[in-house]
Scaffold this active site. Structure first.
Site, PDB file in Angstrom:
ATOM      1  N   SER A 279       0.880  -1.188   0.000  1.00  0.00           N
ATOM      2  CA  SER A 279       0.000   0.000   0.000  1.00  0.00           C
ATOM      3  C   SER A 279       0.904   1.222   0.000  1.00  0.00           C
ATOM      4  O   SER A 279       1.068   1.893   1.018  1.00  0.00           O
ATOM      5  CB  SER A 279      -0.918  -0.022   1.218  1.00  0.00           C
ATOM      6  N   ASP A 322      -9.704  11.058  -8.628  1.00  0.00           N
ATOM      7  CA  ASP A 322      -8.344  10.524  -8.468  1.00  0.00           C
ATOM      8  C   ASP A 322      -7.498  10.671  -9.720  1.00  0.00           C
ATOM      9  O   ASP A 322      -6.273  10.605  -9.645  1.00  0.00           O
ATOM     10  CB  ASP A 322      -8.409   9.019  -8.129  1.00  0.00           C
ATOM     11  N   HIS A 454     -24.414  18.028  26.088  1.00  0.00           N
ATOM     12  CA  HIS A 454     -23.681  17.330  27.146  1.00  0.00           C
ATOM     13  C   HIS A 454     -24.415  16.052  27.524  1.00  0.00           C
ATOM     14  O   HIS A 454     -25.617  16.084  27.695  1.00  0.00           O
ATOM     15  CB  HIS A 454     -23.553  18.208  28.391  1.00  0.00           C
TER      16      HIS A 454
HETATM   17  C1  LIG Z   1      -8.628   0.440   0.508  1.00  0.00           C
HETATM   18  C2  LIG Z   1      -9.043   1.858   0.214  1.00  0.00           C
HETATM   19  C3  LIG Z   1      -9.738   2.566   1.161  1.00  0.00           C
HETATM   20  C4  LIG Z   1     -10.144   3.861   0.903  1.00  0.00           C
HETATM   21  N1  LIG Z   1     -10.832   4.515   1.869  1.00  0.00           N
HETATM   22  C5  LIG Z   1     -11.227   5.777   1.640  1.00  0.00           C
HETATM   23  C6  LIG Z   1     -11.987   6.468   2.629  1.00  0.00           C
HETATM   24  O1  LIG Z   1     -12.292   5.940   3.691  1.00  0.00           O
HETATM   25  N2  LIG Z   1     -12.386   7.730   2.336  1.00  0.00           N
HETATM   26  C7  LIG Z   1     -12.059   8.354   1.156  1.00  0.00           C
HETATM   27  O2  LIG Z   1     -12.437   9.501   0.955  1.00  0.00           O
HETATM   28  N3  LIG Z   1     -11.345   7.718   0.219  1.00  0.00           N
HETATM   29  C8  LIG Z   1     -10.928   6.450   0.421  1.00  0.00           C
HETATM   30  N4  LIG Z   1     -10.243   5.796  -0.553  1.00  0.00           N
HETATM   31  C9  LIG Z   1      -9.953   6.508  -1.819  1.00  0.00           C
HETATM   32  C10 LIG Z   1     -11.182   6.507  -2.726  1.00  0.00           C
HETATM   33  O3  LIG Z   1     -11.576   5.180  -2.981  1.00  0.00           O
HETATM   34  C11 LIG Z   1     -10.892   7.241  -4.027  1.00  0.00           C
HETATM   35  O4  LIG Z   1     -10.389   8.520  -3.727  1.00  0.00           O
HETATM   36  C12 LIG Z   1     -12.145   7.390  -4.863  1.00  0.00           C
HETATM   37  O5  LIG Z   1     -12.690   6.126  -5.179  1.00  0.00           O
HETATM   38  C13 LIG Z   1     -11.871   8.166  -6.149  1.00  0.00           C
HETATM   39  O6  LIG Z   1     -13.042   8.283  -6.887  1.00  0.00           O
HETATM   40  P1  LIG Z   1     -13.055   8.443  -8.464  1.00  0.00           P
HETATM   41  O7  LIG Z   1     -14.487   8.559  -8.847  1.00  0.00           O
HETATM   42  O8  LIG Z   1     -12.126   9.492  -8.871  1.00  0.00           O
HETATM   43  O9  LIG Z   1     -12.435   7.083  -9.035  1.00  0.00           O
HETATM   44  P2  LIG Z   1     -12.748   5.549  -8.787  1.00  0.00           P
HETATM   45  O10 LIG Z   1     -13.499   5.328  -7.538  1.00  0.00           O
HETATM   46  O11 LIG Z   1     -11.455   4.850  -8.954  1.00  0.00           O
HETATM   47  O12 LIG Z   1     -13.737   5.168  -9.973  1.00  0.00           O
HETATM   48  C14 LIG Z   1     -13.339   5.144 -11.304  1.00  0.00           C
HETATM   49  C15 LIG Z   1     -14.246   4.191 -12.043  1.00  0.00           C
HETATM   50  O13 LIG Z   1     -14.057   4.372 -13.431  1.00  0.00           O
HETATM   51  C16 LIG Z   1     -13.963   3.097 -14.059  1.00  0.00           C
HETATM   52  N5  LIG Z   1     -13.232   3.300 -15.314  1.00  0.00           N
HETATM   53  C17 LIG Z   1     -11.932   3.597 -15.498  1.00  0.00           C
HETATM   54  N6  LIG Z   1     -11.666   3.772 -16.810  1.00  0.00           N
HETATM   55  C18 LIG Z   1     -12.837   3.577 -17.448  1.00  0.00           C
HETATM   56  C19 LIG Z   1     -13.238   3.628 -18.815  1.00  0.00           C
HETATM   57  N7  LIG Z   1     -12.367   3.960 -19.771  1.00  0.00           N
HETATM   58  N8  LIG Z   1     -14.512   3.348 -19.118  1.00  0.00           N
HETATM   59  C20 LIG Z   1     -15.409   3.024 -18.168  1.00  0.00           C
HETATM   60  N9  LIG Z   1     -15.099   2.981 -16.857  1.00  0.00           N
HETATM   61  C21 LIG Z   1     -13.838   3.256 -16.516  1.00  0.00           C
HETATM   62  C22 LIG Z   1     -13.234   2.264 -13.020  1.00  0.00           C
HETATM   63  O14 LIG Z   1     -13.369   0.885 -13.278  1.00  0.00           O
HETATM   64  C23 LIG Z   1     -13.957   2.716 -11.770  1.00  0.00           C
HETATM   65  O15 LIG Z   1     -15.161   2.021 -11.606  1.00  0.00           O
HETATM   66  C24 LIG Z   1      -9.835   4.476  -0.334  1.00  0.00           C
HETATM   67  C25 LIG Z   1      -9.147   3.767  -1.312  1.00  0.00           C
HETATM   68  C26 LIG Z   1      -8.755   2.474  -1.048  1.00  0.00           C
HETATM   69  C27 LIG Z   1      -8.024   1.723  -2.127  1.00  0.00           C
END
Ligand SMILES: Cc1cc2nc3c(=O)[nH]c(=O)nc-3n(C[C@H](O)[C@H](O)[C@H](O)COP(=O)(O)OP(=O)(O)OC[C@H]3O[C@@H](n4cnc5c(N)ncnc54)[C@H](O)[C@@H]3O)c2cc1C
Length: 475
Positions: A279, A322, A454
């Site tokens: 990680s 992300d 409280h």
């Molecule tokens: C173990 C773990 C624990 C976490 N805990 C937390 C927490 O407690 N709180 C928090 O805020 N964050 C947490 N995070 C971080 C959080 O998961 C991410 O910041 C968040 O999911 C980002 O969201 P996103 O929509 O940018 O991308 P993602 O959630 O990664 O979603 C992207 C989606 O797009 C899809 N995709 C990619 N390319 C394509 C394409 N070309 N066509 C169609 N679909 C596609 C992917 O398959 C995925 O489903 C954690 C992460 C991990 C790994």
């Protein structure tokens, strides 16, 4: 025949699905494409967060915390338990059920908001006039055309150079959330949020957990006083944490993983683990998106390059979450999704990274917003700090959960709050008060004068605010 939309969102994680819903609420015809599948092939929208991130990790953290409480904390309450056991399969099945409920919830929200959902891989296929063509490859291929495209393709785990993730012995977050039996010895490379949360889950269930962190300081991004307290408490719980580590060799055997490293003093060390969780951060994911087809610009680290408002180099193409700069957090992705949808509607969506809360869901939880004390010192800000321990909070005593404290940092002259830091019970909930206060430009005196229920843990926040002015009432 291509289907026409005002907005197509590629990626259905918290950034993408929220962007699509907000766009639909604002009157746009919106589509969301996501390729994540359940084991039976059905769609699993929600991205990393829902499938292998925030949601399943919190499900396992809750199960393992319940187990630990039953084994240790209940006795203090006069509750005796004999024959305590844990059924790992059932715990994992419950986690999977929680994930599926969230997948279904998102599909329901798409229906409710009239967002068209496409299950498959979305990729840029060129232009049609001013609009963008996006192809969907999947069980039901489709061609979409939209004026606006929002890229929300998220991130993927980073692996150690030369050490392939197999999710049998070398685990990323996905494997770490699905270990089929409690390991005797578990190694974790990286003492960040994910490493500490996953390490905590398996430690509570009985694994001997060793965390190997490359950086010299433990939780270097966290306020130093909080990080120090966390290290003390986690070590007491049995997590073995080494910082300043350099991994020199990883050998994967049939039943174990041998890891060699040099410690902070430069001495060679080694250990053998049943599994090794890697990680060490996450990388932006743009595979299969067809960025090169349309000339979508990525930065030198592979993120989609965007300005402060999530505009890419292409007209009407936006990127959020992300896959762009900024904290890799689900709520940051969501806020960017909302802000972009609102900008499309001519509104003034805004995301302030300085008021994005951070949480580590260990026990005790760690949460913070704004600046740390070391940042303020480095920036030469003249500030006052106030802290209040949970040992002096009535609710925490009643709960039997008195570890940690709340700390508030405010400008000396104006008293404006610049940061709030919590280590303790329900820190993830308590931090919202600090976020609200900072968003409203509150002074520490504002928090100190607000009537708090409280007995409640939030009284520790009020007292920390009073402490900024040196006038706690209960300490
Ligand atoms: C173990 C773990 C624990 C976490 N805990 C937390 C927490 O407690 N709180 C928090 O805020 N964050 C947490 N995070 C971080 C959080 O998961 C991410 O910041 C968040 O999911 C980002 O969201 P996103 O929509 O940018 O991308 P993602 O959630 O990664 O979603 C992207 C989606 O797009 C899809 N995709 C990619 N390319 C394509 C394409 N070309 N066509 C169609 N679909 C596609 C992917 O398959 C995925 O489903 C954690 C992460 C991990 C790994």
């Amino acid at each position: 025949m291509a289907e026409q939309f005002d907005v197509v969102v590629i990626g259905g994680g918290p950034g993408g699905y929220i962007a699509a819903i907000r766009a639909a609420q604002l009157g746009f015809s919106a589509a969301c494409i996501d390729d994540w599948s359940r084991p039976d092939g059905r769609p699993a929208p929600g991205g990393t967060c829902t499938n292998v991130g925030c949601i399943p990790s919190k499900a396992l953290l809750q199960s393992s915390e319940n187990f630990e409480h039953a084994g240790h904390a209940f006795a203090d309450h006069g509750i005796g338990i004999s024959g305590l056991s844990i059924d790992v399969r059932k715990m994992l099945a419950r986690k999977d059920k929680v994930v599926a409920q969230n997948n279904d919830g998102i599909l329901y929200l798409f229906k409710k908001n009239k967002v068209a959902f496409f299950h498959g891989l979305g990729s840029f296929a060129g232009k049609e006039g001013d609009a963008w063509k996006v192809s969907v490859a999947g069980t039901k291929p489709a061609e979409l055309v939209a004026k606006h495209v929002i890229v929300a393709t998220g991130s993927k785990p980073r692996s150690l150079p030369g050490v392939a993730i197999d999710n049998v012995r070398i685990l990323d977050n996905e494997g770490a959330l699905a270990i089929p039996e409690i390991p005797k010895k578990l190694g974790v490379v990286g003492a960040g949020v994910i490493g500490l949360e996953m390490g905590s889950v398996w430690r509570r269930l009985g694994a001997q957990v060793t965390v190997l962190e490359a950086l010299p300081a433990f939780l270097g991004a966290v306020d130093t006083a909080i990080a120090r307290e966390a290290l003390k408490l986690f070590t007491k719980q049995g997590l073995v944490i080494h910082t300043g580590v350099q991994i020199t060799d990883v050998k994967v055997g049939e039943r174990d993983v041998a890891v060699a490293w040099t410690d902070a003093a430069g001495k060679a060390q080694s250990a053998t683990f049943d599994h090794l969780i890697v990680s060490i951060g996450r990388l932006p994911f743009t595979g299969g998106l067809g960025a090169d087809v349309v000339g979508l610009q990525l930065d030198e680290r592979g993120f989609v390059a965007v300005d402060a408002e999530c505009r890419t180099n292409l007209p009407n193409v936006w990127a959020i979450g992300d896959v762009v700069r900024g904290p890799m957090l689900a709520h940051k992705a969501e806020e960017e999704g909302v802000a972009v949808a609102e900008r499309l509607a001519g509104q003034h969506g805004h995301v302030d990274f300085n008021t994005v809360p951070w949480v580590i869901y260990t026990s005790p939880e760690i949460a913070w917003v704004g600046k740390t004390e070391q940042q303020l010192k480095a920036e030469g800000v003249d500030f006052r700090a106030g802290s209040f321990p949970f040992t002096a909070n009535g609710r925490a005593r009643a709960m039997g959960d008195t570890n940690g404290f709340v700390k508030i940092l405010a400008v000396r002259k104006t008293d404006r709050i610049l940061g709030m830091h919590v280590i303790g019970p329900m820190a993830s909930e308590l931090i919202s008060e600090g976020v609200v206060a900072m968003e409203f430009g509150a002074a520490s005196e504002d928090l100190a004068r607000i009537c708090h229920a409280h007995p409640s843990l939030s009284e520790a926040t009020k007292e920390a605010a009073l402490a900024v002015d040196g006038r706690t009432l209960n300490l």
